[in-house]
Design a protein around this motif. Structure first.
Motif, PDB file in Angstrom:
ATOM      1  N   MET A   1       0.851  -1.202   0.000  1.00 19.74           N
ATOM      2  CA  MET A   1       0.000   0.000   0.000  1.00 19.74           C
ATOM      3  C   MET A   1       0.893   1.261   0.000  1.00 19.74           C
ATOM      4  O   MET A   1       1.824   1.373   0.795  1.00 19.74           O
ATOM      5  CB  MET A   1      -0.897  -0.028   1.242  1.00 19.74           C
ATOM      6  N   THR A   2       0.651   2.156  -0.914  1.00 14.97           N
ATOM      7  CA  THR A   2       1.463   3.372  -0.977  1.00 14.97           C
ATOM      8  C   THR A   2       0.835   4.468  -0.127  1.00 14.97           C
ATOM      9  O   THR A   2      -0.310   4.342   0.322  1.00 14.97           O
ATOM     10  CB  THR A   2       1.562   3.880  -2.434  1.00 14.97           C
ATOM     11  N   ALA A   3       1.588   5.553   0.052  1.00 20.25           N
ATOM     12  CA  ALA A   3       1.089   6.682   0.844  1.00 20.25           C
ATOM     13  C   ALA A   3      -0.204   7.217   0.247  1.00 20.25           C
ATOM     14  O   ALA A   3      -1.130   7.600   0.962  1.00 20.25           O
ATOM     15  CB  ALA A   3       2.136   7.780   0.908  1.00 20.25           C
ATOM     16  N   ALA A   4      -0.293   7.168  -1.101  1.00 19.69           N
ATOM     17  CA  ALA A   4      -1.467   7.737  -1.780  1.00 19.69           C
ATOM     18  C   ALA A   4      -2.742   6.975  -1.443  1.00 19.69           C
ATOM     19  O   ALA A   4      -3.830   7.528  -1.482  1.00 19.69           O
ATOM     20  CB  ALA A   4      -1.237   7.740  -3.283  1.00 19.69           C
ATOM     21  N   THR A   5      -2.614   5.679  -1.110  1.00 16.97           N
ATOM     22  CA  THR A   5      -3.810   4.891  -0.803  1.00 16.97           C
ATOM     23  C   THR A   5      -3.987   4.693   0.703  1.00 16.97           C
ATOM     24  O   THR A   5      -4.858   3.965   1.134  1.00 16.97           O
ATOM     25  CB  THR A   5      -3.729   3.519  -1.490  1.00 16.97           C
ATOM     26  N   ASN A   6      -3.118   5.310   1.474  1.00 16.39           N
ATOM     27  CA  ASN A   6      -3.209   5.188   2.923  1.00 16.39           C
ATOM     28  C   ASN A   6      -3.178   6.587   3.533  1.00 16.39           C
ATOM     29  O   ASN A   6      -2.116   7.222   3.605  1.00 16.39           O
ATOM     30  CB  ASN A   6      -2.023   4.351   3.427  1.00 16.39           C
ATOM     31  N   PRO A   7      -4.343   7.087   3.949  1.00 14.26           N
ATOM     32  CA  PRO A   7      -4.428   8.491   4.390  1.00 14.26           C
ATOM     33  C   PRO A   7      -3.462   8.834   5.526  1.00 14.26           C
ATOM     34  O   PRO A   7      -2.909   9.928   5.554  1.00 14.26           O
ATOM     35  CB  PRO A   7      -5.881   8.608   4.852  1.00 14.26           C
ATOM     36  N   LYS A   8      -3.239   7.897   6.443  1.00 14.72           N
ATOM     37  CA  LYS A   8      -2.347   8.210   7.575  1.00 14.72           C
ATOM     38  C   LYS A   8      -0.891   8.326   7.116  1.00 14.72           C
ATOM     39  O   LYS A   8      -0.145   9.166   7.587  1.00 14.72           O
ATOM     40  CB  LYS A   8      -2.487   7.144   8.666  1.00 14.72           C
ATOM     41  N   ARG A   9      -0.507   7.452   6.184  1.00 11.59           N
ATOM     42  CA  ARG A   9       0.851   7.538   5.641  1.00 11.59           C
ATOM     43  C   ARG A   9       1.010   8.836   4.830  1.00 11.59           C
ATOM     44  O   ARG A   9       2.047   9.494   4.882  1.00 11.59           O
ATOM     45  CB  ARG A   9       1.156   6.338   4.742  1.00 11.59           C
ATOM     46  N   GLU A  10      -0.055   9.153   4.086  1.00 11.16           N
ATOM     47  CA  GLU A  10      -0.027  10.382   3.279  1.00 11.16           C
ATOM     48  C   GLU A  10       0.143  11.602   4.187  1.00 11.16           C
ATOM     49  O   GLU A  10       0.896  12.530   3.892  1.00 11.16           O
ATOM     50  CB  GLU A  10      -1.333  10.482   2.491  1.00 11.16           C
ATOM     51  N   GLN A  11      -0.538  11.567   5.317  1.00  9.19           N
ATOM     52  CA  GLN A  11      -0.453  12.673   6.280  1.00  9.19           C
ATOM     53  C   GLN A  11       0.966  12.779   6.840  1.00  9.19           C
ATOM     54  O   GLN A  11       1.533  13.867   6.958  1.00  9.19           O
ATOM     55  CB  GLN A  11      -1.450  12.431   7.416  1.00  9.19           C
ATOM     56  N   LEU A  12       1.541  11.612   7.162  1.00  7.76           N
ATOM     57  CA  LEU A  12       2.930  11.613   7.653  1.00  7.76           C
ATOM     58  C   LEU A  12       3.850  12.237   6.608  1.00  7.76           C
ATOM     59  O   LEU A  12       4.667  13.110   6.914  1.00  7.76           O
ATOM     60  CB  LEU A  12       3.375  10.170   7.951  1.00  7.76           C
ATOM     61  N   SER A  13       3.701  11.800   5.337  1.00  4.67           N
ATOM     62  CA  SER A  13       4.549  12.329   4.260  1.00  4.67           C
ATOM     63  C   SER A  13       4.462  13.843   4.175  1.00  4.67           C
ATOM     64  O   SER A  13       5.482  14.532   4.066  1.00  4.67           O
ATOM     65  CB  SER A  13       4.142  11.733   2.910  1.00  4.67           C
ATOM     66  N   SER A  14       3.235  14.353   4.219  1.00  3.32           N
ATOM     67  CA  SER A  14       3.086  15.801   4.044  1.00  3.32           C
ATOM     68  C   SER A  14       3.595  16.559   5.276  1.00  3.32           C
ATOM     69  O   SER A  14       4.172  17.631   5.151  1.00  3.32           O
ATOM     70  CB  SER A  14       1.646  16.166   3.711  1.00  3.32           C
ATOM     71  N   GLU A  15       3.436  15.990   6.472  1.00  4.94           N
ATOM     72  CA  GLU A  15       3.912  16.706   7.678  1.00  4.94           C
ATOM     73  C   GLU A  15       5.439  16.735   7.754  1.00  4.94           C
ATOM     74  O   GLU A  15       6.028  17.749   8.112  1.00  4.94           O
ATOM     75  CB  GLU A  15       3.318  16.063   8.940  1.00  4.94           C
ATOM     76  N   ILE A  16       6.067  15.622   7.413  1.00  4.51           N
ATOM     77  CA  ILE A  16       7.540  15.622   7.525  1.00  4.51           C
ATOM     78  C   ILE A  16       8.199  16.392   6.379  1.00  4.51           C
ATOM     79  O   ILE A  16       9.353  16.795   6.482  1.00  4.51           O
ATOM     80  CB  ILE A  16       8.121  14.180   7.613  1.00  4.51           C
ATOM     81  N   ALA A  17       7.434  16.616   5.286  1.00  4.64           N
ATOM     82  CA  ALA A  17       7.996  17.391   4.164  1.00  4.64           C
ATOM     83  C   ALA A  17       8.441  18.766   4.639  1.00  4.64           C
ATOM     84  O   ALA A  17       9.459  19.298   4.174  1.00  4.64           O
ATOM     85  CB  ALA A  17       6.967  17.516   3.046  1.00  4.64           C
ATOM     86  N   ALA A  18       7.714  19.342   5.591  1.00  2.00           N
ATOM     87  CA  ALA A  18       8.072  20.667   6.114  1.00  2.00           C
ATOM     88  C   ALA A  18       9.397  20.632   6.873  1.00  2.00           C
ATOM     89  O   ALA A  18      10.031  21.667   7.100  1.00  2.00           O
ATOM     90  CB  ALA A  18       6.967  21.172   7.035  1.00  2.00           C
ATOM     91  N   LEU A  19       9.798  19.446   7.285  1.00  2.00           N
ATOM     92  CA  LEU A  19      11.078  19.287   8.006  1.00  2.00           C
ATOM     93  C   LEU A  19      12.182  18.789   7.067  1.00  2.00           C
ATOM     94  O   LEU A  19      13.218  18.308   7.512  1.00  2.00           O
ATOM     95  CB  LEU A  19      10.896  18.299   9.165  1.00  2.00           C
ATOM     96  N   ASN A  20      11.921  18.867   5.739  1.00  2.00           N
ATOM     97  CA  ASN A  20      12.879  18.379   4.734  1.00  2.00           C
ATOM     98  C   ASN A  20      13.189  16.893   4.895  1.00  2.00           C
ATOM     99  O   ASN A  20      14.336  16.467   4.800  1.00  2.00           O
ATOM    100  CB  ASN A  20      14.178  19.191   4.755  1.00  2.00           C
ATOM    101  N   MET A  21      12.142  16.132   5.198  1.00  2.00           N
ATOM    102  CA  MET A  21      12.298  14.679   5.293  1.00  2.00           C
ATOM    103  C   MET A  21      11.308  14.017   4.344  1.00  2.00           C
ATOM    104  O   MET A  21      10.229  14.554   4.077  1.00  2.00           O
ATOM    105  CB  MET A  21      12.039  14.198   6.724  1.00  2.00           C
ATOM    106  N   LYS A  22      11.713  12.840   3.823  1.00  2.00           N
ATOM    107  CA  LYS A  22      10.837  12.086   2.933  1.00  2.00           C
ATOM    108  C   LYS A  22      10.926  10.606   3.273  1.00  2.00           C
ATOM    109  O   LYS A  22      12.004  10.131   3.656  1.00  2.00           O
ATOM    110  CB  LYS A  22      11.249  12.303   1.468  1.00  2.00           C
TER     111      LYS A  22
END
Ligand SMILES: [Fe+2]
Length: 340
Positions: A1-22
């Protein structure tokens, strides 16, 4: 399951993006051999008139080096022919001087057309004739001049991308246009080019101290080999230029080759991780690179990208010069090859 199909993972991705993490798990599956470079060819018939035009439009004094760069169509803006190699065609007219400078990248020249020009390296002038391979080691003062009566064109190959990658690209101008001649022509050949070395010689740098590898000798060696035994299934008769002080490649980064394909030769598919810049010295033939086919003629330059299968065919006896980043890949433990 990718981040795009998992809302919680997607949320993690977008929140850590502000910290320059992926998340690495979203990226790692994309990694594979090969580069963004694509097969490409520059045909002499098309290129030569533009080189002559450039000679009318700009002087070597203005340009410092009058070069038309061969940029890979998939690497627009990079100035490179492959992701790691620079290639350019340089033209110098009778009486012109390309002023003295030095830089961190190593440079090679393969003389395409014309006689009478020289490259001076660290006080020694080396005459250049078609098919000769001439070295300019890293950080060596060098200038070019044309003492003859015709335009001279050569292929420049540089490992600029390595210096750029490491943040180690230095360059410097010499105070005068030409550097003083401090060693007679033939000095480097006498010291390093006769299967002998000065008795207490210790290599000064990583590149070959032999400044010139004349085509006459290379061609004779290849021709003898072509009469003596069976060709390699993919390469025909292929020799690599060596650093006489070490037996290794001519440069720490670039490996340089000359190969002979006998008339009618049809090589097997082959690929390696070192992308290559080829220059046709003699003969007509073709190269299939994946689904792309190029017919080639003398002085054409073509690129075989990293890890793409290619197959060489010769309509007449062919001599092909090439350089790649195999020296660097071998030194770092990355190089691989595969025959189909
Ligand atoms: Fe240079």
């Amino acid at each position: 399951m990718t981040a795009a199909t998992n809302p919680k993972r997607e949320q993690l991705s977008s929140e850590i993006a502000a910290l320059n993490m992926k998340p690495l798990w979203e990226r790692v599956m994309r990694l594979k051999a090969g580069t963004a470079a694509v097969p490409a060819i520059w045909r002499w018939q098309q290129v030569q008139p533009h080189l002559m035009r450039s000679a009318e439009l700009i002087t070597t004094q203005e340009a410092e080096r009058r070069v038309l760069m061969l940029e890979n169509p998939a690497l627009n803006g990079s100035t490179f022919a492959t992701t790691t190699l620079y290639a350019g065609l340089q033209i110098i007219l009778p009486g012109e001087i390309a002023r003295t400078h030095r830089h961190a990248p190593n440079a090679l020249r393969m003389i395409v057309e014309g006689e009478g020009a020289y490259t001076a390296v660290d006080g020694e002038r080396v005459s250049m004739r078609p098919g000769d391979f001439v070295t300019t080691p890293n950080w060596a003062w060098h200038d070019h001049g044309n003492l003859g009566s015709e335009p001279v064109v050569w292929l420049d190959g540089l490992d600029t991308a390595f210096a750029n990658l490491f943040g180690a690209h230095f360059r410097e101008d010499y105070p005068q246009e030409s550097q003083p001649v401090s060693r007679a022509e033939g000095d480097a050949v006498a010291r390093y080019g006769a299967n002998l070395l000065p008795v207490d010689y210790r290599p000064q740098g990583r590149a070959s101290p032999l400044l010139s590898y004349p085509y006459e000798r290379t061609r004779e060696a290849l021709q003898r080999l072509a009469k003596a035994g069976e060709p390699h299934a993919s390469h025909g008769y292929k020799l690599r230029y060596s650093n006489p002080a070490t037996g290794g490649h001519a440069f720490p980064t670039m490996a340089v080759f000359m190969q002979w394909l006998p008339k009618g030769y049809s090589g097997h598919n082959y690929r390696a991780t070192d992308g290559a810049v080829f220059c046709v010295v003699e003969g007509h033939g073709s190269v299939n690179i994946g689904d792309t086919r190029f017919d080639f003629a003398p002085h054409d330059v073509f690129v075989v990208p990293s890890w793409e299968f290619y197959q060489l065919k010769a309509e007449s006896d062919c001599v092909l010069f090439s350089y790649t980043d195999r020296a660097a890949q071998e030194a770092l433990g990355f190089w691989r090859e595969e025959c189909d």
